[in-house]
Write an enzyme that holds these catalytic residues in place. Structure first.
Site, PDB file in Angstrom:
ATOM      1  N   GLY A 147       0.697  -1.218  -0.265  1.00  0.00           N
ATOM      2  CA  GLY A 147      -0.087   0.028  -0.069  1.00  0.00           C
ATOM      3  C   GLY A 147       0.819   1.457  -0.006  1.00  0.00           C
ATOM      4  CD  GLN A 204       3.392   5.634   2.678  1.00  0.00           C
ATOM      5  OE1 GLN A 204       2.399   5.190   2.338  1.00  0.00           O
ATOM      6  NE2 GLN A 204       4.339   5.139   3.310  1.00  0.00           N
ATOM      7  CB  CYS A 253       5.143   2.323   7.709  1.00  0.00           C
ATOM      8  SG  CYS A 253       4.984   3.761   6.976  1.00  0.00           S
ATOM      9  CD  GLU A 257      -1.142   2.506   2.697  1.00  0.00           C
ATOM     10  OE1 GLU A 257      -0.810   3.692   2.543  1.00  0.00           O
ATOM     11  OE2 GLU A 257      -0.314   1.617   3.112  1.00  0.00           O
ATOM     12  CG  HIS A 281       0.434   6.475   5.642  1.00  0.00           C
ATOM     13  ND1 HIS A 281       1.462   7.073   6.242  1.00  0.00           N
ATOM     14  CD2 HIS A 281       0.654   5.294   5.350  1.00  0.00           C
ATOM     15  CE1 HIS A 281       2.235   6.242   6.628  1.00  0.00           C
ATOM     16  NE2 HIS A 281       2.031   5.113   5.998  1.00  0.00           N
TER      17      HIS A 281
END
Length: 212
Positions: free
Chosen positions: A63, A68, A121, A164, A167
């Site tokens: 993912g 990111q 991660c 995700e 995030h």
């Protein structure tokens, strides 16, 4: 004045090779991402999604959220071939997931059960820690074509969605982790490669949820 999002994405896509993944410590990972409301022209969005998929494969990961790669939009891509041993698949509910795009995703628990497993991660390379997450969730989102997504997920697919979506809310998995479980990737391979973290919990002195 910050560059418009389109210009930011265009500049990012000029990067040779896979997109660089932002590491913990960059403020973009700690700010809630903006809802996606058509800020990017369709062809540019498609190019960004392709580049994100390539970066996810290269990392490798299952993912990747837009923050990111430095883009503060509520967009994530997921894909998991789930090439794991049968006992791991059964313990973690890890089944193959085809490539998909989640736009403006949100989730809510579908039941109170939680499951705890080691999790890593791409923005915190080299480390993993045990995170207790909902075992089943209801996911709401849109795909890249604006089609509505409303479904239940369980097992590892549910974990990926929660990771995700965190995030996109400015959270890292470490914010939810049992910090006594924090372990290097090498130690995980050498010591804690079991399908569940029960052995690690006893040795490192942390608790697991009753459901996990």
């Amino acid at each position: 004045m910050p560059a418009p999002l389109g210009a930011l994405v265009e500049e990012l896509l000029e990067t040779p090779g896979p997109l660089p993944i932002v590491a913990a410590g960059d403020p973009v990972l700690r700010r809630p991402a903006m809802p996606y409301e058509g800020q990017l022209p369709g062809p540019l969005l498609a190019r960004l999604l392709t580049a994100m998929r390539e970066a996810m494969h290269a990392a490798p990961g299952v993912g990747l959220a837009a923050p990111q790669v430095g883009i503060p939009l509520r967009i994530a891509v997921v894909e998991d071939p789930a090439e794991v041993a049968e006992e791991v698949r059964d313990a973690r509910g890890r089944v193959p997931q085809p490539f998909r795009v989640l736009v403006n995703p949100s989730y809510e628990p579908a039941g109170a059960a939680r499951a705890a497993f080691f999790e890593g991660c791409l923005s915190v390379p080299g480390w993993q820690a045990v995170v207790a997450r909902y075992a089943r969730i209801r996911l709401r989102a849109e795909d890249e074509h604006g089609r509505r997504v409303d479904e239940e997920c369980a097992g590892w697919p549910a974990r990926i969605v929660q990771h995700e979506t965190d995030h996109l809310d400015g959270m890292l998995y470490l914010d939810r982790a049992e910090l006594r479980s924090l372990t290097s990737q090498q130690a995980l391979v050498d010591r804690w490669a079991q399908p569940t973290p029960h052995t690690a919990a006893r040795a490192l002195g942390f608790s697991l949820p009753v459901d996990g």
